[in-house]
Design a protein around this motif. Structure first.
Motif, short mmCIF file in Angstrom:
data_model
loop_
_atom_site.label_atom_id
_atom_site.label_comp_id
_atom_site.label_asym_id
_atom_site.label_seq_id
_atom_site.Cartn_x
_atom_site.Cartn_y
_atom_site.Cartn_z
N PRO A 239 -1.44 1.69 -14.74
CA PRO A 239 -2.64 1.94 -13.93
C PRO A 239 -2.99 0.73 -13.07
N MET A 240 -3.33 0.99 -11.80
CA MET A 240 -3.59 -0.09 -10.85
C MET A 240 -4.83 0.20 -10.04
N SER A 241 -5.54 -0.87 -9.65
CA SER A 241 -6.67 -0.75 -8.74
C SER A 241 -6.15 -0.62 -7.31
N ILE A 242 -7.04 -0.28 -6.38
CA ILE A 242 -6.63 -0.18 -4.98
C ILE A 242 -6.10 -1.51 -4.45
N PRO A 243 -6.76 -2.65 -4.71
CA PRO A 243 -6.18 -3.92 -4.25
C PRO A 243 -4.80 -4.19 -4.84
N GLU A 244 -4.60 -3.83 -6.10
CA GLU A 244 -3.28 -4.02 -6.71
C GLU A 244 -2.25 -3.10 -6.07
N LEU A 245 -2.63 -1.87 -5.78
CA LEU A 245 -1.72 -0.96 -5.11
C LEU A 245 -1.37 -1.47 -3.72
N ALA A 246 -2.34 -2.05 -3.04
CA ALA A 246 -2.05 -2.62 -1.73
C ALA A 246 -1.03 -3.75 -1.84
N SER A 247 -1.16 -4.58 -2.86
CA SER A 247 -0.20 -5.66 -3.07
C SER A 247 1.18 -5.11 -3.42
N LEU A 248 1.20 -4.05 -4.22
CA LEU A 248 2.48 -3.41 -4.55
C LEU A 248 3.15 -2.89 -3.29
N LEU A 249 2.40 -2.20 -2.46
CA LEU A 249 2.96 -1.67 -1.22
C LEU A 249 3.44 -2.80 -0.31
N ALA A 250 2.64 -3.85 -0.22
CA ALA A 250 2.99 -4.96 0.68
C ALA A 250 4.29 -5.63 0.29
N GLY A 251 4.63 -5.61 -0.99
CA GLY A 251 5.87 -6.24 -1.44
C GLY A 251 7.08 -5.33 -1.38
N GLY A 252 6.89 -4.06 -1.06
CA GLY A 252 8.00 -3.12 -1.02
C GLY A 252 8.75 -3.14 0.29
N ARG A 253 9.97 -2.64 0.25
CA ARG A 253 10.75 -2.54 1.47
C ARG A 253 10.34 -1.32 2.29
N ALA A 254 9.81 -0.30 1.62
CA ALA A 254 9.38 0.91 2.30
C ALA A 254 8.53 1.73 1.34
N ALA A 255 7.90 2.78 1.88
CA ALA A 255 7.12 3.71 1.06
C ALA A 255 7.41 5.12 1.52
N ILE A 256 7.49 6.03 0.55
CA ILE A 256 7.58 7.45 0.84
C ILE A 256 6.42 8.11 0.12
N GLY A 257 5.62 8.90 0.84
CA GLY A 257 4.45 9.48 0.21
C GLY A 257 4.10 10.85 0.72
N VAL A 258 3.46 11.61 -0.14
CA VAL A 258 2.95 12.91 0.26
C VAL A 258 1.63 12.72 1.01
N ASP A 259 0.96 13.82 1.29
CA ASP A 259 -0.29 13.78 2.05
C ASP A 259 -1.40 13.23 1.16
#
Length: 317
Positions: A239-259
């Motif tokens: 489980p992650m907070s929104i700021p933690e999720l933002a950091s996770l995304l920022a460190g990734g090479r890409a993201a794939i997501g639904v709507d």
């Protein structure tokens, strides 16, 4: 100049409003820009350095406890905080009756959409200034245009979400480059089939990337664990907070997501993003930004894993 933006919800809508702050800051560098937002989404405007103060509201929670004295104390405190702002202009970019009522609490000149442009035409009755903005424009563009005409400045350039987050050093992350899979959304008809996620994850593993799968509630985390078990090297995030999720995304090479709002957050962070639509039309509310992004699918359309991988390979190259 003191300006209040009212955009209360939901996650994607709040993210779509971030470029308004960047536009205002470019035009009025010395202005004070505050933001009134639902408490559960307050972490998003906090990511923008151009926002001075967050005034949280809790309309969703208040509705459920409307007959409790604590609720009315909170409402009174919120109204007082908005009145103390001493704003020169309030801009309601939500266009709903509930947001218009909250915006009126500030006791300041209030601008919003005209009845022919507001999501709820009745909201226009609460505004001092009403502006017609074409309804066939993307939500980001509509927000920006409303603020520009309300504050009388020329609108130009691509949307700048104005946020930058450092990649997080989570001890559970693998050492290999990773791609974030945003598999969860508010409606089941917006989900992408699990077999497609499995196929894509396995193909990315062969290319040297692992899949990281966050999930918010218990159902989402169960799905993330189930998918991670079927993809070599994949990790189901805790489980992650929104700021933690933002950091996770920022460190990734890409993201794939639904709507879902987090897919828009990835684009706002300029992470290469492929958005998947199966039940909605991305034309007016799809991902939009200045980095690499793709909207695939639409109403009654199902993007294939092969099509997603082809787009990703362009971004990852």
């Amino acid at each position: 100049m003191r300006i209040l933006i009212v955009k209360t919800s939901s996650l994607g809508d709040v993210i779509h409003n971030l470029p308004v702050v960047s536009d205002i800051r470019r035009q009025f560098p010395a202005a004070t820009v505050d933001w009134c937002v639902e408490e559960s989404f307050a972490a998003i405007p906090r990511l923008h350095p151009g926002v001075d103060r967050i005034i949280p509201v809790a309309i969703r929670r208040w509705r459920k406890k409307l007959f409790q004295s604590a609720t009315w104390r909170e409402i009174g405190a919120c109204r007082a905080a908005l009145r103390r702002g001493g704003y020169d202009k309030v801009i309601d970019t939500q266009g709903l009756v509930k947001s218009a009522i909250v915006a009126r609490w500030a006791k300041a000149p209030l601008a919003g959409y005209a009845a022919d442009a507001a999501r709820e035409p009745l909201a226009a009755r609460f505004y001092d200034e009403r502006f017609s903005v074409a309804t066939d424009l993307h939500a980001v563009v509509r927000n920006r245009q409303l603020a520009a005409v309300a504050l009388a400045y020329p609108l130009s350039g691509e949307p700048d979400y104005g946020i930058a987050v450092a990649g997080g050093a989570f001890d559970w992350l693998p050492a290999t480059p990773y791609v974030v899979f945003l598999t969860a959304t508010s409606r089941d008809d917006k989900l992408w089939p699990e077999d497609n996620w499995l196929a894509l994850g396995r193909q990315l593993y062969e290319l040297g990337y692992c899949a990281v799968l966050p999930g918010g509630n218990s159902v989402e985390r169960e799905r993330a664990n189930r998918l991670a078990a079927g993809i070599p090297g994949a990790v189901a995030a805790p489980p992650m907070s929104i700021p933690e999720l933002a950091s996770l995304l920022a460190g990734g090479r890409a993201a794939i997501g639904v709507d879902t709002g987090l897919t828009h957050l990835a684009v706002a962070l300029k992470i290469p993003t492929v958005a998947l639509y199966t039940a909605t039309d991305p034309g007016l509310t799809g991902v939009l930004g200045s980095g690499f992004f793709r909207n695939l699918g639409g109403k009654a359309q199902l993007p294939t894993a092969a099509a997603v991988l082809a787009e990703l390979q362009v971004a990852l190259a």
